[in-house]
Design an enzyme around this catalytic site. Structure first.
Site, PDB file in Angstrom:
ATOM      1  N   ASP A  78       9.118 -10.795  -8.411  1.00  0.00           N
ATOM      2  CA  ASP A  78       9.995  -9.805  -9.043  1.00  0.00           C
ATOM      3  C   ASP A  78      11.430  -9.983  -8.556  1.00  0.00           C
ATOM      4  OD1 ASP A  78      10.487  -8.333  -6.664  1.00  0.00           O
ATOM      5  OD2 ASP A  78       8.831  -6.944  -7.048  1.00  0.00           O
TER       6      ASP A  78
ATOM      7  N   ARG B 145      -9.822 -18.396 -19.365  1.00  0.00           N
ATOM      8  CA  ARG B 145     -11.074 -17.978 -18.708  1.00  0.00           C
ATOM      9  C   ARG B 145     -11.014 -18.113 -17.191  1.00  0.00           C
ATOM     10  NH1 ARG B 145     -13.531 -20.559 -23.204  1.00  0.00           N
ATOM     11  NH2 ARG B 145     -14.063 -18.943 -24.719  1.00  0.00           N
TER      12      ARG B 145
ATOM     13  N   LYS C 260      -9.460  -7.838  -5.463  1.00  0.00           N
ATOM     14  CA  LYS C 260      -9.377  -6.851  -6.539  1.00  0.00           C
ATOM     15  C   LYS C 260      -8.064  -7.044  -7.275  1.00  0.00           C
ATOM     16  CE  LYS C 260     -10.897  -2.785  -4.411  1.00  0.00           C
ATOM     17  NZ  LYS C 260     -10.822  -1.342  -4.564  1.00  0.00           N
TER      18      LYS C 260
ATOM     19  N   ASN D 283       5.024   2.522   4.445  1.00  0.00           N
ATOM     20  CA  ASN D 283       4.010   2.628   3.402  1.00  0.00           C
ATOM     21  C   ASN D 283       2.798   1.746   3.734  1.00  0.00           C
ATOM     22  OD1 ASN D 283       3.043   3.344   0.792  1.00  0.00           O
ATOM     23  ND2 ASN D 283       3.768   1.374   0.015  1.00  0.00           N
TER      24      ASN D 283
ATOM     25  N   GLU E 299      -1.871   2.014   5.644  1.00  0.00           N
ATOM     26  CA  GLU E 299      -3.142   1.300   5.472  1.00  0.00           C
ATOM     27  C   GLU E 299      -3.604   0.692   6.795  1.00  0.00           C
ATOM     28  OE1 GLU E 299      -4.755   1.528   2.701  1.00  0.00           O
ATOM     29  OE2 GLU E 299      -3.288   1.831   1.087  1.00  0.00           O
TER      30      GLU E 299
ATOM     31  N   LYS F 110     -10.583  -5.763   7.197  1.00  0.00           N
ATOM     32  CA  LYS F 110     -10.797  -5.719   5.748  1.00  0.00           C
ATOM     33  C   LYS F 110     -11.588  -6.947   5.293  1.00  0.00           C
ATOM     34  CE  LYS F 110      -9.263  -4.555   1.299  1.00  0.00           C
ATOM     35  NZ  LYS F 110      -8.257  -4.309   0.293  1.00  0.00           N
TER      36      LYS F 110
ATOM     37  N   GLU G   4     -18.059  -3.815  -3.531  1.00  0.00           N
ATOM     38  CA  GLU G   4     -17.845  -2.396  -3.272  1.00  0.00           C
ATOM     39  C   GLU G   4     -19.048  -1.538  -3.621  1.00  0.00           C
ATOM     40  OE1 GLU G   4     -14.585  -0.045  -5.223  1.00  0.00           O
ATOM     41  OE2 GLU G   4     -13.590  -0.646  -3.384  1.00  0.00           O
TER      42      GLU G   4
ATOM     43  N   ARG H  14     -17.837  -1.084   1.727  1.00  0.00           N
ATOM     44  CA  ARG H  14     -16.440  -1.337   1.373  1.00  0.00           C
ATOM     45  C   ARG H  14     -15.717  -0.041   1.014  1.00  0.00           C
ATOM     46  NH1 ARG H  14     -13.936  -6.138  -2.431  1.00  0.00           N
ATOM     47  NH2 ARG H  14     -11.787  -5.475  -2.169  1.00  0.00           N
TER      48      ARG H  14
ATOM     49  N   ASN I 164     -11.598   3.288   1.819  1.00  0.00           N
ATOM     50  CA  ASN I 164     -11.000   4.348   1.015  1.00  0.00           C
ATOM     51  C   ASN I 164     -10.770   5.626   1.811  1.00  0.00           C
ATOM     52  OD1 ASN I 164     -10.632   3.170  -1.533  1.00  0.00           O
ATOM     53  ND2 ASN I 164     -12.860   3.126  -1.762  1.00  0.00           N
TER      54      ASN I 164
ATOM     55  N   HIS J 178      -8.155   8.069   0.858  1.00  0.00           N
ATOM     56  CA  HIS J 178      -7.763   7.746  -0.513  1.00  0.00           C
ATOM     57  C   HIS J 178      -8.293   8.714  -1.563  1.00  0.00           C
ATOM     58  CE1 HIS J 178      -6.238   4.116   1.222  1.00  0.00           C
ATOM     59  NE2 HIS J 178      -5.874   3.624   0.051  1.00  0.00           N
TER      60      HIS J 178
ATOM     61  N   HIS K  96      -5.291   9.721  -3.434  1.00  0.00           N
ATOM     62  CA  HIS K  96      -5.085   9.314  -4.827  1.00  0.00           C
ATOM     63  C   HIS K  96      -4.768  10.499  -5.720  1.00  0.00           C
ATOM     64  CE1 HIS K  96      -7.118   5.129  -4.721  1.00  0.00           C
ATOM     65  NE2 HIS K  96      -5.804   5.037  -4.721  1.00  0.00           N
TER      66      HIS K  96
ATOM     67  N   HIS L 274       2.329   5.188  -2.428  1.00  0.00           N
ATOM     68  CA  HIS L 274       0.889   5.213  -2.198  1.00  0.00           C
ATOM     69  C   HIS L 274       0.545   5.512  -0.739  1.00  0.00           C
ATOM     70  CE1 HIS L 274      -3.306   3.905  -2.446  1.00  0.00           C
ATOM     71  NE2 HIS L 274      -3.077   3.113  -1.416  1.00  0.00           N
TER      72      HIS L 274
HETATM   73  N1  LIG Z   1      -5.820  -4.796  -5.229  1.00  0.00           N
HETATM   74  C1  LIG Z   1      -5.977  -3.942  -4.250  1.00  0.00           C
HETATM   75  O1  LIG Z   1      -6.976  -3.927  -3.578  1.00  0.00           O
HETATM   76  C2  LIG Z   1      -4.888  -3.000  -3.969  1.00  0.00           C
HETATM   77  C3  LIG Z   1      -4.909  -2.251  -2.790  1.00  0.00           C
HETATM   78  C4  LIG Z   1      -3.844  -1.392  -2.531  1.00  0.00           C
HETATM   79  C5  LIG Z   1      -2.802  -1.276  -3.434  1.00  0.00           C
HETATM   80  N2  LIG Z   1      -2.820  -2.020  -4.570  1.00  0.00           N
HETATM   81  C6  LIG Z   1      -1.733  -1.951  -5.536  1.00  0.00           C
HETATM   82  O2  LIG Z   1      -0.544  -2.427  -4.935  1.00  0.00           O
HETATM   83  C7  LIG Z   1       0.569  -1.866  -5.593  1.00  0.00           C
HETATM   84  C8  LIG Z   1       1.599  -1.408  -4.592  1.00  0.00           C
HETATM   85  O3  LIG Z   1       2.003  -2.528  -3.836  1.00  0.00           O
HETATM   86  P1  LIG Z   1       3.335  -2.484  -2.989  1.00  0.00           P
HETATM   87  O4  LIG Z   1       3.358  -1.290  -2.152  1.00  0.00           O
HETATM   88  O5  LIG Z   1       3.426  -3.779  -2.335  1.00  0.00           O
HETATM   89  O6  LIG Z   1       4.466  -2.239  -4.078  1.00  0.00           O
HETATM   90  P2  LIG Z   1       5.435  -3.215  -4.846  1.00  0.00           P
HETATM   91  O7  LIG Z   1       4.790  -4.460  -5.224  1.00  0.00           O
HETATM   92  O8  LIG Z   1       5.989  -2.395  -5.955  1.00  0.00           O
HETATM   93  O9  LIG Z   1       6.564  -3.490  -3.795  1.00  0.00           O
HETATM   94  C9  LIG Z   1       7.368  -2.451  -3.287  1.00  0.00           C
HETATM   95  C10 LIG Z   1       8.855  -2.752  -3.438  1.00  0.00           C
HETATM   96  O10 LIG Z   1       9.291  -3.663  -2.438  1.00  0.00           O
HETATM   97  C11 LIG Z   1       9.944  -4.778  -3.023  1.00  0.00           C
HETATM   98  N3  LIG Z   1       9.662  -5.894  -2.140  1.00  0.00           N
HETATM   99  C12 LIG Z   1       8.472  -6.523  -2.007  1.00  0.00           C
HETATM  100  N4  LIG Z   1       8.555  -7.407  -1.005  1.00  0.00           N
HETATM  101  C13 LIG Z   1       9.808  -7.350  -0.534  1.00  0.00           C
HETATM  102  C14 LIG Z   1      10.484  -8.047   0.513  1.00  0.00           C
HETATM  103  N5  LIG Z   1       9.834  -8.905   1.288  1.00  0.00           N
HETATM  104  N6  LIG Z   1      11.762  -7.778   0.713  1.00  0.00           N
HETATM  105  C15 LIG Z   1      12.403  -6.833  -0.044  1.00  0.00           C
HETATM  106  N7  LIG Z   1      11.816  -6.168  -1.004  1.00  0.00           N
HETATM  107  C16 LIG Z   1      10.522  -6.419  -1.246  1.00  0.00           C
HETATM  108  C17 LIG Z   1       9.387  -4.850  -4.396  1.00  0.00           C
HETATM  109  O11 LIG Z   1      10.252  -5.492  -5.287  1.00  0.00           O
HETATM  110  C18 LIG Z   1       9.217  -3.396  -4.755  1.00  0.00           C
HETATM  111  O12 LIG Z   1      10.428  -2.859  -5.190  1.00  0.00           O
HETATM  112  C19 LIG Z   1       0.036  -0.743  -6.430  1.00  0.00           C
HETATM  113  O13 LIG Z   1       0.049  -1.122  -7.779  1.00  0.00           O
HETATM  114  C20 LIG Z   1      -1.387  -0.575  -5.966  1.00  0.00           C
HETATM  115  O14 LIG Z   1      -2.245  -0.122  -6.989  1.00  0.00           O
HETATM  116  C21 LIG Z   1      -3.832  -2.861  -4.843  1.00  0.00           C
HETATM  117 ZN   LIG Z   2      -4.522   2.079  -0.361  1.00  0.00          ZN
END
Ligand SMILES: NC(=O)c1ccc[n+]([C@@H]2O[C@H](COP(=O)([O-])OP(=O)(O)OC[C@H]3O[C@@H](n4cnc5c(N)ncnc54)[C@H](O)[C@@H]3O)[C@@H](O)[C@H]2O)c1
Ligand SMILES: [Zn+2]
Length: 1619
Positions: free
Chosen positions: A45, A131, A153, A191, A195, A255, A265, A269, A273, A276, A280, A292
């Site tokens: 991003d 696929r 996941k 944030n 976890e 984990k 899960e 697993r 949560n 959570h 959530h 989150h």
């Molecule tokens: N798959 C899973 O098991 C699982 C578990 C927990 C959360 N999630 C998902 O993860 C998402 C949240 O992830 P997140 O908290 O990483 O949010 P995110 O991906 O939105 O990142 C948070 C912010 O930090 C910025 N950023 C990321 N890395 C950076 C860096 N090194 N330097 C500066 N800026 C940086 C991003 O651009 C964004 O603005 C949610 O969609 C949640 O549902 C998935």
């Molecule tokens: Zn979480």
């Protein structure tokens, strides 16, 4: 390969997680070498790309370049928008399109570089693209590193919820490069820490302990950037980096382990949560504002509290978890200001949260599942535990209720939480001592936590927990302490006691053998302001080398390890006794025996010094206090021998004595027994005397040993009052004493009796004035809260008196406000054990000293506690449409004499159909004497008194469905004013406002009422503010503005007056709110924006301007009063001018008004900072009955809610405008503004600016989603600018429109109503429909002109044509069946014949027995399925003709219908619906008339034999309707072929209306006669009735008001031309 030290973690049997620092080169090399492919695609991003994309590109390109040219792979990258919104179907499609466009094939390797959003989205793309292709996770946020990247996941969100669509798809590698965290915003880091803490909490206590004690270093590791790739190899890695990596690896390992045993899960697993389930639910409400991890942090605490409540987890665990999360800057409760300050926080109701939890993926069936901790590092079950809803609700609810009863655990045995002062001292003593000590009942607080960590870091002792944290095992270090490693500071947060005690402890540290030269202690920002000067001065004077590192007199301190010298130490002890204790505790370890001399006069808190000395004795060191040899007085000089403390095997930390008062008081009040361990007669705490000195005199049996206290209460209801008691030594316990005193009804013991008391059951508590400056003014708090129970008290200078009453006489159901004061909450819960339904509003405030009070009450004392959710008043006010007013409440009318109260009141009564009561008349009838005579006889003051009595009576006996008009002087007495003000809560009190000049003019002619005896203007000036204060609505009854403009408007205003009264009173009473039609789904509504500085010139065109629209917007910010006409820029129009303008508008149109005050920053002209002035105007608008109030959501919520609470039937449009052009409809900001607006308003308005046509699609998308939610509120969504015009066409609620006649558009890109209809037609949204007239002969019909003009003016594509047929046959049937049939008028001779072709008839058509209008109605919005509906608008045309010509007529007493055909039937129906009392019918053939009499039994039709002679001497008619052809009537009595019309038809003394239904000629014999003999009577021509019924037809077919003005002009032109 670049030298890189990697730590590998295995998952699912593969070492695929590689961790380290600065890994980019390593990642490129590893991927290229082990995952061969033709194409590598990196998805990231913008944020991450800014920092890190270049290095990936560089590494991959240079590594690729080293490969042979043949088959050299491609490296592509795609940068997408950051944020959760991208994790959507659209976001997925975008990446897929990119891959397809670039011809990526099955061998592609996708690299996800970013946070969880990138990982989840990219992972899901990889799972389904071709696929499934290989992919690599390169997480850049801490959350992604420890959580989302591990486990496979992947998912995207949909409007139905987060992560609902996805797949399990394992990455080939997960590269954890902790150096990425250096660019991560601190909040995002925290944030992720949520976890990390979570994982440790469920799995590994040791790891948790590390996190607990190292927050500062962990933060430091990401805050100091590592240069030159420091940390890539171990030898360049700093201690902080090492720690950070170990924390991350530790968390990942857990984990990875869990995932490996339970990949899909199924049970285990689920443990991850933890926090959570509730987290959530919170997140669902607060996203995206709260992250989150932040929601999960609060969730963890709530879930931990839940397990504490279930008796599974101890408070120790909850406390540790709370402190640990706090240390990482995470919120731990919903009352955290970061959460509580959000508007959305009010949506966090228990019900809502439980509802959201219902759809948790973990649930099986209806039972919710929550991970229950049994202690830190362990869960109750190896999976989530099923928990009943009521338990969860109890934890979540903000208030608590104790269920009265006898404690089931009686006799109760318990210990209350340890004393804080004793806990801190015991820790230091045990650590400095020799041997091992088991500390029991240690208070877990921030202080003890940092103290332990610091002692560990100084290697001064070691600690271990036993009994799940209930016992702390201290292995003392005998006073041997070491300097921590260089660069390692001891961080004390804001723990005051720890800082004071440790400062001296640090001087004891032995000289260092390492390179570390000093011990540094520091704290948080607040700590760095707290004083430590006197202690440092004393230590310095004694030879210790202590330096201030920042500000003088505060931490941080650098202390050279050189031991404490001892001998004589002087200390200023007037600031804090903690300095004294600090030196005392360490003194035995000085080189020389210490003599401590306290200087500076008054020594404060001697009991605490005594406490320290007493405890030192327990640990083997006896301190001696010097005594003045002569006087025998104790001196402030202490001698401490050299020595080493000896640890006792066990040390029971005394319970907090103040806390102990609550369970003891419960025993006293419930007549049961309670023993508190760890507190007895030996206690040094003042509150320990409570049992002996308060409870015993109240009649309890008290047994106190040195270390235990037992209380047994007398039988319930037999507590004695105390009389006089000085509680100076135990001030904190006075609250407990007060609640007991409230139910103490026995007389005080003799020696305590008070001679001067107001009640025999008095308890007078004195000596507690310090309690006024505690968490709240506790004396006032007790008085106010006890009053809710009906307990009488009296406030004293230094205390209060409480008068005891029998429990049974106290009010039940009191809701106690706690002022966030733990002692108030606990004291009143004691009272709650005997008084039913007592609610303690803020249950969480007990956290300060006894967090598990409610659980202990239930589990240790045995009284049930229930959670209570408080219905917040706020919530009610914000909910849409709720008003406290009652639609049947009477209207009260007030105002100056001569303001028109009677006139307006009577019109209002007619409109509402309610009786009118004039208070003066009522007065006369009741007192049998006129007002004037009464005043002459009894004087003004007697009159006012009687008048007020009568007001009270009227409001009581006629408080519902009446119009009450009061005398002008009613506001002169305060009692009457209060009555009126109180009535505004129930119904409308309307002030009739008229200009004083007009009043004076009017009163000049009037004599009926007593003279004022003073100038009217003075009376006016005096009463004006009272009227304003007593009313909630104002009706403006002056025509000044309009008549000043021109005669045309004056005349119009005159007539509009009655309409305006009807509209206003129907609206403010809620009988028939004047709200816009067409707000229903599938319909479109519009408002016209008036953009004049002075709207009056526009009013003569108002009918043309408003053609088609549903409402009219007054842009108040654009108004300029005449003297400021040319003033540019921001401006506040005067209220009086706004009032004039609005009332002038009112008189010109009955359309609802949208009252808008648009601020500069939102695109208007009202100054942004003038919120108060803006709300003054908005309140005025509600008072004046404006139907829609536009409120900008950027204004303070408090103001909006306050306004909303007074809105009555009016609706709030909550609006948000972004003029910058930067707002994108798919961004979170729009969602959050929408959520805010939908909470505050009845209608939502969001306005952006389109830069391209695409922006309109985005808008449309947003609106479709927003409106598909259940109970969605209507939304006005518009893009400004020419590019945004499309959005104006597609918008369906209240599209703002302009008109070609207006001077300027209200906003760029605004279209006219007709333009929008055209555009809708071209877009296929408004198909052309054909309308017909069925009848014969119809060639001269005016109907085509009528309807086609209407269609044309409104820009509608429809047509109206004649269909003249010889019968109702195939031709008509085919027309009715054609798909573009839009409706038909039916005239003679087919009004009956068409009926068989129709599916349904309206009640009116049924009653009249004829149809003149056919309307096709779509079934469930489906045009292909429609029914034909037969209606009759003739009668409505007749009604409207009468009503508009004689508005004050109301329900006619009598009316005459001439003729007995179909039209006569419509006329009778109309008259009946107007409420006519006598309907007379005359027909040449009486037998035909008799049929009508029988057909309308309800209307009580009476036959007239001779015109001019009314049946049974009934009243003469005020309405005459002729339904026979003009040629059948005559004023010539010799004409045998016609009905003779005598002039005796008219009672010329009254006003009346004549309607001649005959179309031709224009002046029929009846109308001519009327004009000649009854000049007061109004006349209505047949063509006018035709018009009126046509307007109704038009509206029924199109859903739009007919543009009457233009239509009437054209029809009448044509009519007169034809005639
Ligand atoms: N798959 C899973 O098991 C699982 C578990 C927990 C959360 N999630 C998902 O993860 C998402 C949240 O992830 P997140 O908290 O990483 O949010 P995110 O991906 O939105 O990142 C948070 C912010 O930090 C910025 N950023 C990321 N890395 C950076 C860096 N090194 N330097 C500066 N800026 C940086 C991003 O651009 C964004 O603005 C949610 O969609 C949640 O549902 C998935
Ligand atoms: Zn979480």
């Amino acid at each position: 390969m670049t030298a890189t030290d990697i730590f590998k973690v295995s998952i699912l049997g593969k070492e695929s997680i590689h961790c380290g620092f600065h890994l980019v080169p390593y990642i490129a090399q590893t991927v290229l070498a082990t995952l061969p492919s033709s194409t590598y695609v990196l998805i990231t991003d913008n944020h991450v790309a800014n920092f890190h994309l270049a290095s990936f590109e560089a590494e991959f390109t240079s590594a690729c370049d080293k490969l042979p040219q043949e088959g050299r792979p491609r490296f592509l990258s795609r940068v997408i928008t950051p944020g959760e919104t991208t994790k959507s179907r659209e976001g997925k499609a975008d990446i897929e399109d990119f891959l397809l466009l670039n011809k990526c094939t099955r061998d592609t390797v996708i690299l996800a570089l970013g946070g969880g959003v990138i990982g989840d989205l990219t992972g899901f793309v990889a799972a389904t693209f071709m696929r499934g292709v290989r992919f690599v996770q390169i997480p850049t946020t801490l959350l992604a590193m420890v959580d989302s990247s591990v486990g496979g996941k992947t998912a995207i969100d949909t409007p139905h919820g987060k992560n609902l669509i996805g797949a399990f798809w394992q990455p080939e590698y997960i590269f954890i490069d902790a150096a990425f965290l250096e660019t991560l915003p601190a909040r995002e880091f925290s944030n992720g820490m949520a976890e990390v803490v979570k994982t440790a909490a469920i799995w590994n206590e040791k790891e948790f302990a590390d996190l607990e004690s190292h927050s500062a270093e962990i933060f430091a590791a990401i805050q100091t950037p590592s240069t030159n790739s420091a940390g890539r190899i171990k030898s360049t890695r700093s201690a902080a980096q090492e720690l950070l990596l170990s924390v991350i690896v530790g968390s990942i390992s857990v984990k990875a382990h869990i995932v490996t045993i339970d990949e899909r899960e199924t049970g285990l697993r689920n443990l991850v949560n933890f926090g959570h389930t509730i987290g959530h639910a919170i997140e669902a409400v607060l996203t995206p504002t709260i992250l989150h991890g932040e929601c999960v942090s609060v969730g963890m605490i709530l879930e931990a509290e839940l397990s504490r409540q279930m008796g599974i987890l101890g408070q120790v665990g909850v406390g540790r978890l709370t402190r640990c999360l706090k240390a990482y800057n995470l919120p731990v409760s919903l009352s955290d200001p970061r959460i509580a300050s959000l508007p959305a926080a009010q949506l966090l109701t228990v019900e809502r949260l439980l509802d959201i939890m219902k759809i948790d993926k973990k649930n099986s069936g209806p039972q919710k599942k929550i991970v229950i901790l049994s202690r830190i590092g362990e869960t109750h079950e190896p999976k989530a535990t099923a928990v009943a809803d009521n338990l969860i609700a109890k934890t979540l609810s903000e208030a608590a209720k104790v269920i009265p009863g006898t404690p089931t655990k009686n006799p109760v045995h318990m210990a209350t939480p340890g004393s804080k002062s004793i806990s801190n001292r015991a820790l230091v003593l045990a650590a400095l001592a020799k041997g091992t000590c088991r500390l029991k009942n240690l208070l877990h607080s921030d202080d003890t936590q940092v103290m332990m960590t610091a002692l560990l870091e100084l290697k001064g002792a070691s600690f271990a927990w036993e009994d799940g944290g209930e016992t702390l095992v201290v292995h003392g270090g005998e006073g041997s302490l070491q300097v921590p490693p260089k660069g390692k500071e001891i961080y004390l947060g804001n723990a005051g006691t720890a800082a004071r005690f440790l400062t001296t402890v640090c001087t004891l540290v032995a000289p260092s053998k390492t390179d570390a030269t000093a011990t540094v202690i520091t704290g948080n920002a607040r700590m760095k302001q707290r004083p430590i000067g006197p202690l440092v001065d004393a230590l310095r004077a004694n030879g210790s080398d202590v330096t201030y590192l920042e500000s003088q007199g505060c931490l941080p301190l650098s202390i050279v390890p050189d031991g404490l010298k001892g001998s004589r130490i002087q200390l200023a002890a007037s600031v804090s006794s903690q300095y004294v204790s600090s030196i005392l505790l360490c003194a035995p370890y000085a080189s020389e025996p210490v003599t401590l001399e306290l200087t500076g006069g008054q020594v404060i808190s001697q009991p605490y010094i005594d406490m320290t000395i007493a405890m030192m004795k327990t640990f083997g060191i006896v301190v001696e206090r010097e005594v003045d040899a002569e006087t025998g007085k104790l001196l402030d000089v202490y001698r401490i021998p050299k020595g080493v403390y000896e640890n006792p095997a066990q040390y029971n930390i005394e319970s907090d004595a103040s806390s102990a008062t609550y369970p003891l008081a419960i025993a006293a009040i419930t007549g049961t027994s309670c023993t508190i361990a760890n507190i007895g007669s030996e206690s040094l705490q003042g509150d320990a005397r409570f049992a002996k000195e308060v409870l015993e005199p109240m009649g309890c049996e008290v047994i106190q040993t040195e270390t235990e206290t037992t209380v047994r209460g007398p039988p319930v209801g037999q507590l004695k009052a105390i009389g006089l008691i000085d509680m100076e030594p135990m001030t904190d316990a006075f609250l407990t004493a007060s609640v007991l005193a409230a139910v103490a009804v026995g007389a005080p013991l003799e020696d305590r009796e008070l001679k001067d008391a107001d009640s025999p059951t008095v308890t007078r508590i004195i000596g507690i004035s310090n309690q006024r400056v505690k968490e709240c003014n506790r004396i006032r708090a007790m008085i106010d809260q006890l009053a809710k129970f009906g307990v009488k008290t009296k406030e004293l200078d230094d205390g209060l008196e409480v008068y005891g009453q029998p429990v049974t006489e106290l009010n039940t159901g009191a809701s106690v406000h706690c002022y966030d004061d733990h002692r108030v909450a606990m004291a009143f819960s004691v009272l709650g054990t005997v008084v039913k339904d007592t609610i303690i509003e803020e249950k969480r405030c007990v956290e300060k000293t006894w967090p598990n009070w409610w659980d202990d009450l239930e589990n240790k004392i045995g009284l049930k506690v229930e959670g209570v959710e408080l219905g917040s008043a706020d919530a009610v006010a914000s909910a849409s449409g709720t008003t406290t007013q009652d639609a049947s409440a009477s209207v009260v009318i007030i105002g100056m004499r001569g303001s028109g109260k009677t006139h307006v009141g009577e019109l209002a009564a007619t409109a509402l159909g309610w009786p009118f009561v004039d208070a003066d008349t009522y007065f006369g009838e009741k007192e049998n004497i006129g007002v004037r005579e009464y005043v002459q006889k009894h004087g003004w003051s007697a009159f006012r008194a009687t008048e007020t009595e009568i007001l009270k009576e009227l409001l009581e006996t006629r408080g519902s469905k009446h119009v009450l008009s009061l005398g002008g002087g009613i506001v002169e007495t305060p009692v009457a004013r209060d009555l009126l003000k109180a009535f505004t809560k129930k119904g409308p009190v309307v002030h009739i406002v008229r200009e004083i000049d007009e009043i004076v003019k009017y009163l000049g002619e009037e004599t009926a009422r007593p003279a004022y005896g003073e100038p009217v203007t003075d009376v006016f000036r005096r009463r004006e503010p009272w009227f304003a204060e007593c009313c909630n609505y104002e009706f403006i009854n002056y025509t000044g503005v309009a008549s000043a403009v021109d005669d045309f408007l004056a005349a119009k205003a005159e007539r509009a007056g009655a309409d305006e009264v009807a509209r206003f009173f129907n609206h403010v009473t809620g009988q028939q709110p004047n709200l816009a039609q067409n707000h229903a789904p599938g319909k479109r509504s519009y408002f016209l924006s008036l953009t004049y500085p002075d709207i009056t010139p526009a009013l003569r065109h108002i009918d043309d301007l408003t053609a088609g629209v549903d409402a009219i917007e007054l842009r108040v910010d654009l108004l300029r009063s005449p003297k400021d006409l040319g003033q540019p820029g921001s401006y506040i129009p005067p209220a009086a001018y706004v009032t004039e303008q609005l009332s002038a508008l009112r008189r010109s149109t009955s359309l609802p008004v949208v009252f808008t005050v648009r601020t500069v920053s939102q695109g208007g002209a009202f100054p942004d900072k003038s919120e108060k002035e803006a709300f003054d105007l908005l309140s005025l608008a509600i008072r004046l009955g404006a139907e829609y109030i536009d409120v900008e959501v950027s204004w303070p919520e408090k103001f909006i809610k306050d306004l909303s609470s007074r809105k009555g039937s009016s609706h709030i449009i909550a609006s948000w405008h972004d003029w910058s052009g930067k707002m994108k409809w798919n961004e979170e900001i729009v969602k959050s503004k929408h959520a805010l607006a939908s909470r505050l308003g009845d209608i939502i308005k969001i306005v952006g600016k389109a830069n391209s046509v695409q922006d309109n699609f985005a808008l449309y998308d947003f609106v479709s989603k927003a409106t598909s939610a259940p109970n969605a509120k209507p939304i006005i969504a518009i893009n400004m600018g020419v590019e945004g015009q499309m959005s104006r066409v597609l918008n369906s609620t209240f599209s703002p429109v302009t008109h070609p006649l207006l001077p300027t558009k209200a906003a760029p890109g605004q279209l006219s109503f007709a333009q929008i209809q055209n555009a809708l037609h071209l877009l296929g949204q408004l198909p052309a429909r054909r309308h017909f007239l069925f009848g014969n002969p119809i060639a001269h019909s005016m109907s085509p002109t009528l309807h086609n003009t209407g269609f044309e003016v409104l820009g509608l594509p429809h047509t109206y044509e004649l269909l003249e047929t010889s019968d109702v046959g195939e031709e008509i049937k085919a027309t009715l069946a054609s798909p573009d049939f839009g409706g038909a008028s039916v005239t003679i001779p087919y009004k009956l014949d068409v009926i068989p072709l129709l599916d349904r008839l309206s009640p009116a058509a049924e009653a009249i027995g004829a149809v003149n209008t056919i309307i096709p109605i779509a079934v469930d919005g489906d045009q292909s399925k429609r029914i034909l509906y037969g209606d009759n608008t003739d009668w409505l045309g007749i009604c409207e003709s009468i009503r508009s010509r004689a508005p004050s007529l109301g329900a006619p007493r009598a009316a005459l219908v001439i003729g007995a055909g179909g039209t006569a039937r419509a006329a009778i129906f109309a008259l009946h619906s107007l409420g006519t009392q006598h309907v007379y019918v005359y027909n040449r053939t009486p037998s035909k008339a008799q049929i009508l009499v029988d057909a309308f039994p309800d209307a009580q039709v009476e036959l007239v034999e001779t015109l001019g002679l009314w049946p049974c001497g009934g009243p003469s008619p005020s309405v005459i309707i002729s339904t026979v052809p003009a040629s059948a009537t005559s004023t010539d009595d010799t004409n045998r072929d016609a009905v003779f019309l005598p002039s005796t038809l008219f009672d010329t003394s009254i006003e009346g209306v004549v309607v001649d239904m005959a179309y031709k000629p224009a002046e029929t014999p009846l109308l001519a006669l009327t004009k000649r003999v009854a000049t007061k009577w109004a006349t209505v021509m047949g063509v006018e009735v035709l018009l009126e019924q046509g307007y109704v037809q038009f509206e029924k077919w199109t859903g739009r008001r007919c543009p009457k003005h233009v239509v009437a002009r054209r029809v009448l032109e044509k009519y007169h031309g034809n005639v």
